[in-house]
Design an enzyme around this catalytic site. Structure first.
Site, mmCIF file in Angstrom:
data_model
loop_
_atom_site.group_PDB
_atom_site.id
_atom_site.type_symbol
_atom_site.label_atom_id
_atom_site.label_comp_id
_atom_site.label_asym_id
_atom_site.label_seq_id
_atom_site.Cartn_x
_atom_site.Cartn_y
_atom_site.Cartn_z
ATOM 1 N N ASP A 500 42.882 48.013 14.695
ATOM 2 C CA ASP A 500 43.132 48.980 13.621
ATOM 3 C C ASP A 500 42.789 50.372 14.150
ATOM 4 O OD1 ASP A 500 43.528 49.293 10.499
ATOM 5 O OD2 ASP A 500 41.895 50.611 11.084
ATOM 6 N N ASN A 508 47.619 61.591 9.536
ATOM 7 C CA ASN A 508 48.725 61.904 8.621
ATOM 8 C C ASN A 508 48.426 63.133 7.781
ATOM 9 O OD1 ASN A 508 50.619 59.920 9.277
ATOM 10 N ND2 ASN A 508 49.688 58.398 7.954
ATOM 11 N N HIS A 513 53.193 63.200 8.605
ATOM 12 C CA HIS A 513 53.620 61.819 8.817
ATOM 13 C C HIS A 513 54.470 61.664 10.071
ATOM 14 C CE1 HIS A 513 52.164 59.993 5.049
ATOM 15 N NE2 HIS A 513 52.290 61.213 4.574
ATOM 16 N N ARG A 532 50.375 41.073 29.233
ATOM 17 C CA ARG A 532 51.380 40.455 30.083
ATOM 18 C C ARG A 532 52.688 40.246 29.310
ATOM 19 N NH1 ARG A 532 48.009 35.217 31.257
ATOM 20 N NH2 ARG A 532 48.044 35.413 28.986
ATOM 21 N N GLU A 543 48.726 50.860 10.227
ATOM 22 C CA GLU A 543 48.162 51.221 11.527
ATOM 23 C C GLU A 543 47.484 50.030 12.198
ATOM 24 O OE1 GLU A 543 45.072 52.563 8.407
ATOM 25 O OE2 GLU A 543 47.228 52.292 8.584
ATOM 26 N N ARG A 563 40.041 46.619 28.079
ATOM 27 C CA ARG A 563 41.216 47.350 28.563
ATOM 28 C C ARG A 563 42.028 47.938 27.405
ATOM 29 N NH1 ARG A 563 44.609 43.532 32.164
ATOM 30 N NH2 ARG A 563 45.848 45.441 32.386
#
Length: 669
Positions: A500, A508, A513, A532, A543, A563
């Site tokens: 999230d 926004n 937006h 991958r 979101e 990562r």
């Protein structure tokens, strides 16, 4: 949502030509309808007197009863409304075919108005769908406008913004043939719908048109309406001082017009402003000021808003036991009346203020419910779009079948004609048979081409329904279809990550937006670059992103979480001239659950990573929290611990792992 981007012509565009019509014609019925916006109780009394006069033409009497019934509906007076409906139906029974149709539509419009107040909205929606089939170009303009505007409001609350815009558009065009105030009011209604649909720029244009018309006519009620929407638009842009000024000025116009009902609603809007600014004491005081006025005017909408804002303010002030029952009452009302959009918005607000006050477990529940309701509205729109698209394909298939049938008939006729000529010219028969074979071949080839086209359309439909149009990622429908396949379709397999974006609403609000969309597109690109080819990246909604990785080692799953955090925060996103820093919060877990290899359904798996992600949020965001060991031997234990996963972690019952994202790498400019 494509309808929302279409222009609305001079009737609904900024810079509309000057309107030289009077505010309302010199006719008692129009005058009383205008006055009824501010003082519906007084206007209803005068309308009753007007309609009691003998020898009124039936068509005029029907228009008057519609206006009277609308006033009673607005005042939520059920028995007087039903009495008006009975009078309308009597006119229909005594009249000609035209009056019968108009009376039936009028009665259905008033019944739908009552249902809009009490619910369920789906019944009101179906009733107006049926009523509008009885309208035509010869129906009274006021009746057509009344049906269209009520239907637009119902569609809006059901989350069908595109249909609501279309209905408002039709009503606005009709309003150019009636009193001037009506066009201003309808334009304002359209602007509010566009605002709720996220079309702020178009909402500004439409609302400004309504404002100029209201100013030209010294129309205090319309000025109250347009400034209320203007205040919301300004707040959405972060122009807080201007927003408050617009909301207060709107309330001043309501007082000038003597509209005490709108004054109560305006106080509720001002209370909502203070609530969103974090001034909870002023928000509560303003809401309490609105309550007695709303109750005195028997205006349940304003009373509900004041009660809701009072409850949210109390929760934010850490007085949850006092505030939560007030909010739950509003939620129950939205649930009963099927107001999906208001229900989802209120659940989102509840989660926000519970979190701000430190009630994290309750906030998580509210956010989950909000996600479910928002998804419900989305699925309704998706289902409707699919039905319409499938109907289009079916119509094409039927058209092809009719063409083939026509070809077959022509072949039969040709064969009969050739039979008559067989005795005259065998050579000609042979030639014609050859042509028939060729024609049959062409028909066969055409049929095959049609089948291929339909197959291609069906495949494209499948792709479209399982792909997010903004990011190009798979959507939750695609993930659910994949999850339903295999020998153990109900059980989660692999490692599931729920990501999230942190503080996305601020992006926004501050950058617009369009910038928010650019961020979502770039986030999708970065996520796909990290995983991958065989891993699945899904836009889960808003979101939120979901990543499904086939089963792997614990070290690999934890390394991937790090990562992902680094990929998000590595560089700011360029949107126009702005450099926007982004971070995310991640919850993840591998399934079956360790150490007992417990199989869990996908729904439980998603809730578990959602709970882990929420812990990442409460711990400061820009981090990942993973479930390393959850020593449960039954699904019941898993669900019990999920009610407060953080407490189970602190108590040492379960084992979580936490990683921090990079700090201060990308800076917003």
């Amino acid at each position: 949502m494509l309808m929302l981007a279409i222009g609305f012509g001079s009737a609904a565009g900024a810079g509309a030509p000057p309107d030289d019509r009077p505010l309302y014609p010199d006719e008692p019925l129009e005058r009383l309808q205008y006055q009824g916006r501010a003082r519906p109780d007084q206007a209803a009394i005068e309308l009753e007197r007007l309609l009691a006069k003998p020898d009124l033409p039936p068509a005029y009497l029907l228009d008057g009863l519609l206006a009277l019934g609308v006033l009673y509906v607005d005042m939520e007076q059920v028995d007087p409304t039903n009495a008006v409906i009975a009078r309308v139906e009597q006119i229909g029974r005594d009249g000609n075919d035209r009056l019968q149709r108009d009376a039936a539509v009028t009665a259905d419009r008033l019944r739908a108005g009552l249902l809009r107040n009490t619910g369920p909205l789906a019944r009101a929606d179906a009733l107006l769908d049926e009523a509008e089939r009885g309208l035509d170009a010869g129906s009274p303009v006021l009746l057509r406008i009344a049906c269209l505007t009520t239907h637009a409001g119902i569609k809006e609350e059901l989350g069908r913004f595109d249909e609501a815009v279309r209905l408002y558009q039709d009503a606005i065009h009709l309003s150019e043939r009636s009193a001037r105030w009506r066009a201003s009011s309808l334009l304002n209604g359209l602007a509010y719908t566009l605002f709720r649909a996220g079309q702020q720029e178009r909402a500004w244009q439409i609302n400004e048109d309504a404002k100029q018309r209201a100013i030209a006519g010294n129309d205090w009620m319309s000025l109250n309406e347009v400034l209320s929407v203007e205040g919301m638009l300004l707040a959405d842009q972060g122009r807080n001082a201007e927003s408050l000024q617009a909301l207060k000025q709107a309330n001043a116009y309501a007082r000038t017009a003597g509209a005490r009902r709108d004054e109560a609603l305006g106080l509720g809007n001002i209370s909502d402003y203070y609530l969103r600014q974090g001034d909870y004491k002023t928000a509560y005081a303003t809401a309490q000021q609105a309550l007695p006025l709303a109750r005195a005017m028997h205006f349940s909408q304003a009373e509900q808003l004041a009660q809701l804002n009072s409850g949210l303010a109390l929760i934010a002030m850490r007085r949850k036991d006092e505030g939560l029952p007030l909010v739950e009452e509003a939620l129950s009302q939205y649930q009963r009346s099927d107001e999906i959009v208001s229900l989802a918005e209120t659940l989102d607000d509840l989660g926000t203020y519970l979190e701000a006050a430190g009630y994290h477990s309750e906030a998580l529940i509210a956010f989950r419910q909000h996600r479910e309701r928002a998804q419900e509205a989305f699925q309704r729109d998706q289902q409707r779009a699919l039905v319409e698209l499938q109907e289009s394909f079916d119509a094409g298939r039927r058209r092809h079948e009719r063409e083939l049938l026509t070809d077959d008939n022509q072949l039969m006729q040709e064969a009969l004609r050739q039979s008559e000529l067989r005795f005259r010219e065998w050579a000609l028969v042979t030639a014609v048979c050859g042509m028939a074979v060729l024609l049959l071949l062409l028909v066969y080839l055409r049929t095959r081409a049609t089948q291929r086209a339909l197959s291609s359309n069906n495949e494209r439909l499948k792709v479209q329904t399982e792909q997010d149009p903004l990011t190009g990622l798979a959507n939750r429908r695609h993930l659910r279809r994949l999850a339903a396949q295999g020998d153990r379709a109900n059980d989660a397999r692999g490692t599931l990550y729920l990501l999230d974006l942190d503080h996305f609403k601020r992006i926004n609000d501050h950058f617009g937006h369009a910038a928010g969309d650019a961020v979502l597109i770039e986030v999708a690109r970065r996520l796909k670059a990290v995983v991958r080819e065989e891993d699945l990246v899904v836009r889960w909604g808003g979101e939120e992103f979901m990543i499904l990785v086939p089963a792997g080692q614990a070290e690999q799953t934890e390394l991937l979480a790090q990562r992902l955090l680094a990929a998000l925060a590595s560089l700011p996103v360029l949107a126009g001239t702005s450099h926007i820093a982004i971070t995310g919060s991640i919850g993840f877990a591998s399934f079956p659950l360790q150490p007992h290899q417990l199989e869990v359904p996908w729904s439980v798996a998603i809730d578990l990573v959602d709970s882990a992600m929420y812990i990442a949020k409460t711990q400061g965001r820009n981090r990942a929290v993973g479930v390393r060991r959850l020593p449960a031997d039954s699904l019941e234990k898993v669900e019990a611990w999920m009610k407060d996963l953080e407490a189970a972690w602190r108590d040492g019952v379960i084992s979580l792992v936490e990683f921090h994202g990079p700090e201060g790498v990308g800076q917003t400019q």
